[in-house]
Design a protein around this motif. Sequence first.
Motif, PDB file in Angstrom:
ATOM      1  N   ASP A   1      -1.336  -0.625   5.967  1.00  0.00           N
ATOM      2  CA  ASP A   1      -1.555   0.012   7.267  1.00  0.00           C
ATOM      3  C   ASP A   1      -3.017  -0.010   7.696  1.00  0.00           C
ATOM      4  OD1 ASP A   1      -2.176   1.997   5.216  1.00  0.00           O
ATOM      5  OD2 ASP A   1      -2.411   3.392   6.887  1.00  0.00           O
ATOM      6  N   THR A   2      -3.891  -0.645   6.893  1.00  0.00           N
ATOM      7  CA  THR A   2      -5.304  -0.700   7.289  1.00  0.00           C
ATOM      8  C   THR A   2      -5.850  -2.116   7.125  1.00  0.00           C
ATOM      9  OG1 THR A   2      -6.309  -0.292   5.121  1.00  0.00           O
ATOM     10  CG2 THR A   2      -5.647   1.665   6.404  1.00  0.00           C
TER      11      THR A   2
ATOM     12  N   ASP B   1       0.865  -1.170   0.000  1.00  0.00           N
ATOM     13  CA  ASP B   1       0.000   0.000   0.000  1.00  0.00           C
ATOM     14  C   ASP B   1       0.917   1.241   0.000  1.00  0.00           C
ATOM     15  OD1 ASP B   1      -2.376   1.648   0.522  1.00  0.00           O
ATOM     16  OD2 ASP B   1      -1.493   1.875   2.514  1.00  0.00           O
TER      17      ASP B   1
ATOM     18  N   ASP C   1      -6.293  -3.226   3.518  1.00  0.00           N
ATOM     19  CA  ASP C   1      -5.120  -3.804   2.847  1.00  0.00           C
ATOM     20  C   ASP C   1      -4.985  -5.289   3.187  1.00  0.00           C
ATOM     21  OD1 ASP C   1      -4.116  -1.295   1.766  1.00  0.00           O
ATOM     22  OD2 ASP C   1      -3.559  -0.786   3.820  1.00  0.00           O
TER      23      ASP C   1
ATOM     24  N   ASP D   1      -0.158   5.164   0.826  1.00  0.00           N
ATOM     25  CA  ASP D   1      -0.400   6.172   1.873  1.00  0.00           C
ATOM     26  C   ASP D   1      -0.508   5.519   3.255  1.00  0.00           C
ATOM     27  OD1 ASP D   1      -0.813   8.628   0.200  1.00  0.00           O
ATOM     28  OD2 ASP D   1      -2.369   7.363  -0.660  1.00  0.00           O
ATOM     29  N   GLY D   2       0.315   5.980   4.175  1.00  0.00           N
ATOM     30  CA  GLY D   2       0.267   5.434   5.527  1.00  0.00           C
ATOM     31  C   GLY D   2       1.087   4.170   5.698  1.00  0.00           C
ATOM     32  N   THR D   3       1.608   3.641   4.584  1.00  0.00           N
ATOM     33  CA  THR D   3       2.438   2.429   4.649  1.00  0.00           C
ATOM     34  C   THR D   3       3.875   2.768   4.242  1.00  0.00           C
ATOM     35  OG1 THR D   3       0.563   0.983   4.211  1.00  0.00           O
ATOM     36  CG2 THR D   3       2.763   0.096   3.749  1.00  0.00           C
TER      37      THR D   3
HETATM   38 MG   LIG Z   1      -2.848   3.104   3.562  1.00  0.00          MG
END
Ligand SMILES: [Mg+2]
Length: 216
Positions: free
Chosen positions: A163-164, A11, A167, A13-15
């Motif tokens: 990160d979610t 992933d 995912d 964004d955020g990963t």
């Molecule tokens: Mg993410």
Amino acid sequence: MTPPHKTIVFDLDGTLVDSLPDIIASFQYGFVSMGLPAPTDEEVRPLIGHPLEAMYAHFVPAHAASLCVIYREHYARNFVNRSRPYPGVVELLRTLRERGYKLAIATTKRTDMARRFVEALGMMPAVDYVQGTDGFPHKPAPDVIHRALGGLGRAEGLWMVGDTTHDIQAGRAAGLRTYAVTWGNHDAELLATATPDELQPDLGRLLEHLPPLPRS
Ligand SMILES: [Mg+2]
């Protein structure tokens, strides 16, 4: 026939990239520019990772389509104001490639925006393929992962890193092992509900799972 490329899917964004402040700022800008009360950071944060229109519809369904247009225009000019790769990410990608793995990104961003974003961060040389979500089911559906692997030609997906919970669900649905990192959008408690194969505060265990491949 040569064997398929062993591939790790990430992933974005955020990963790989700490992009949440720029996303939240552009998201809120839409409200301000239309004279609407903007939600707080805390209200926006749990929604990130959903399609943009759904994020806006959560607050103001009647204005979601217009807000998306404003967001995309604003975000395209401001998307790397504060966004940076998380510490150690670029080094990790380099190490995995040196070990013989292919690396793909599978994101809910649209492909054109995702590629511009990765390019602007100077990360394009670090990965083999960037796949966004363009009008087909988004994560937790596995489609974006299948397309990322398809974009590499003959590719065998080994791990999905995200990160979610979306995912993790998408990775499992695509038949990959799943690795959740706890520095992004969903905290460890929420991520645990998706029962990832690994739930970690860093990417060290990923390297342990992925020793150098024999040179062909
Ligand atoms: Mg993410």
